[in-house]
Design an enzyme around this catalytic site. Structure first.
Site, PDB file in Angstrom:
ATOM      1  CD  GLU A  93     -59.679  60.464  88.741  1.00 36.46           C
ATOM      2  OE1 GLU A  93     -59.968  59.970  89.853  1.00 36.46           O
ATOM      3  OE2 GLU A  93     -58.948  59.898  87.914  1.00 36.46           O
ATOM      4  NE  ARG A  99     -56.774  50.775  92.096  1.00 35.59           N
ATOM      5  CZ  ARG A  99     -57.357  51.621  92.937  1.00 35.59           C
ATOM      6  NH1 ARG A  99     -58.525  52.187  92.619  1.00 35.59           N
ATOM      7  NH2 ARG A  99     -56.800  51.912  94.097  1.00 35.59           N
ATOM      8  CE  LYS A 134     -53.743  54.559  94.178  1.00 33.74           C
ATOM      9  NZ  LYS A 134     -54.076  55.969  94.064  1.00 33.74           N
TER      10      LYS A 134
HETATM   11  N1  PLP Z   1     -58.811  58.795  91.756  1.00 36.33           N
HETATM   12  C1  PLP Z   1     -57.520  59.027  91.986  1.00 36.33           C
HETATM   13  C2  PLP Z   1     -56.774  59.870  91.024  1.00 36.33           C
HETATM   14  C3  PLP Z   1     -56.894  58.481  93.123  1.00 36.33           C
HETATM   15  O1  PLP Z   1     -55.603  58.709  93.367  1.00 36.33           O
HETATM   16  C4  PLP Z   1     -57.651  57.688  94.000  1.00 36.33           C
HETATM   17  C5  PLP Z   1     -57.040  57.077  95.164  1.00 36.33           C
HETATM   18  O2  PLP Z   1     -56.647  55.959  95.173  1.00 36.33           O
HETATM   19  C6  PLP Z   1     -59.007  57.475  93.708  1.00 36.33           C
HETATM   20  C7  PLP Z   1     -59.548  58.043  92.588  1.00 36.33           C
HETATM   21  C8  PLP Z   1     -59.856  56.633  94.598  1.00 36.33           C
HETATM   22  O3  PLP Z   1     -59.598  55.279  94.427  1.00 36.33           O
HETATM   23  P1  PLP Z   1     -59.824  54.249  95.611  1.00 36.33           P
HETATM   24  O4  PLP Z   1     -61.210  54.446  96.068  1.00 36.33           O
HETATM   25  O5  PLP Z   1     -59.611  52.935  94.994  1.00 36.33           O
HETATM   26  O6  PLP Z   1     -58.848  54.589  96.663  1.00 36.33           O
HETATM   27  C1  COI Z   2     -55.517  56.839  97.897  1.00 38.09           C
HETATM   28  O1  COI Z   2     -56.611  57.305  98.215  1.00 38.09           O
HETATM   29  O2  COI Z   2     -55.133  55.729  98.285  1.00 38.09           O
HETATM   30  C2  COI Z   2     -54.594  57.568  97.035  1.00 38.09           C
HETATM   31  O3  COI Z   2     -53.690  56.974  96.537  1.00 38.09           O
HETATM   32  C3  COI Z   2     -54.788  59.002  96.828  1.00 38.09           C
HETATM   33  C4  COI Z   2     -53.614  59.817  97.180  1.00 38.09           C
HETATM   34  C5  COI Z   2     -53.996  61.234  96.921  1.00 38.09           C
HETATM   35  C6  COI Z   2     -53.164  59.655  98.582  1.00 38.09           C
END
Ligand code: PLP
Ligand code: COI
Length: 341
Positions: free
Chosen positions: A220, A82, A184
């Protein structure tokens, strides 16, 4: 190895500086060899690309101490990929995935005494990131970059741990169609800061963003994807090009379909139908799976039957299975767990 004497049960989601971090620099078209350092401060030019035009992307993943004492990471290869996708979208040279894995391994291992013990409820949060480091004044990409990884022990992202939270429908937008919502990028979080401060001031734990083209569909929250459970036990979650493809959510899909026999619908989710769901939760690395008891929508409370006291039944099953896999009490699908030491 002696663990640090931290109050693991109460550390919250905060930065605690640890001993070692990883740094690699990109110059003249190539990433250098990189390595560990104890220097936690970054010195860059006043005109660095990241400072002027926010050219940066990051990742978030966790290391856990499993029931047998192993320190492991959860699906770091997916974070590595990612980050390549994020970097390409932001004109940042991708950091090679195999080197990403070596870097996170090295930082976790070097800070093993900060990995919370099994059963403490805490984990080690790993933060890889890349930023444009050389001066740019015209709007263009930097041509020198720094990749870094630091770690910090963390507790639950939302106060109260696994207690249901209340979130609000935001009047601000998070990500435009064809924008950067699906990568991200630090800039996605910079623009959410005013909205989240306002939501906290009003007593809400987070913002739920709508699709900014029509403002009729749920997208989200600022830091997690959203899932719903229907009254007949299906998992429903928004499908959108402008939300972050959550690794936690992809893992929950697998758990739901292959372990728990729960049907999944990934589709447009209209705000008008949210009142009909039985359960709601936020999912992400930091959030894990956090139950949502109530969504506030401009004077109206949407209250889920699961209530404000505990997780809904299906959400709880998903949570127990996912965290069981992470902690080594339930067998993991092939390739999900990477042992560090
Ligand atoms: N959506 C957003 C905006 C986020 O910052 C995160 C955190 O990383 C997620 C979703 C969840 O992603 P993941 O499950 O890969 O941590
Ligand atoms: C994560 O879950 O890793 C994120 O980057 C989300 C952030 C709000 C800490």
């Amino acid at each position: 190895m002696e663990k640090k004497q931290l109050d693991w049960a109460n550390i919250g989601f905060n930065y605690i500086q640890t001993e070692q971090r990883y740094v690699s620099n990109y110059k003249d078209g190539a990433w250098d060899k990189g390595g560990l350092t104890t220097e936690a401060n970054v010195v860059i030019n006043e005109c660095a690309g990241v400072l002027q035009y926010s050219q940066s992307c990051f990742e978030g993943l966790k290391a856990h101490t499993q029931v047998n004492g192993d320190i492991v990471m959860f699906r770091p290869d997916v974070n590595a990929q990612r980050m390549v996708d994020s970097a390409k979208r932001l004109e940042i040279p991708p950091f090679p995935p195999e080197r990403f894995l070596e870097a996170v391994d090295a930082v976790v291992k070097a800070n093993a005494e900060y990995v919370p013990p099994y059963g403490s409820g805490a984990s080690l949060y790993i933060r890889p990131y890349i930023f444009g480091s050389n001066p740019v004044i015209g709007v263009k990409p930097a041509d020198e970059f720094q990749f870094r990884v630091f770690v910090t022990p963390v507790g639950p992202y939302f106060k109260g741990g696994a207690k249901p939270i209340t979130i609000k429908i935001s009047d601000f937008d998070r990500a435009a169609p064809r924008g950067t919502g699906n990568v991200k990028a630090g800039l996605n979080y910079a623009m959410s800061l005013h909205a989240v401060v306002a939501a906290h001031d009003e007593g809400f734990a987070e913002n739920l963003y709508l699709d900014c083209a029509t403002r009729t569909k749920v997208e989200e929250t600022g830091g997690a994807n959203i899932i719903f459970i229907t009254k007949d036990g299906k998992l429903v979650t928004p499908k959108s090009e402008s939300i972050l493809p959550s690794i936690t959510k992809r893992s929950i899909f697998y758990v739901a379909e292959n372990i728990l026999g729960i049907e999944i619908e990934e589709r447009d989710v209209y705000l008008s139908e949210v009142k009909d769901f039985a359960e709601c939760g936020l999912c992400g690395t930091a959030a894990v799976i956090c139950p949502v008891g109530k969504i506030y929508d401009h004077g109206t409370d949407i209250c889920f039957p699961a209530g404000m006291e505990k997780m809904g039944e299906v959400t709880q099953k998903l949570y127990d299975t996912l965290t069981g896999i992470q902690m080594g009490t339930i067998g993991a699908p092939e390739g999900w767990i990477r042992k560090v030491c």
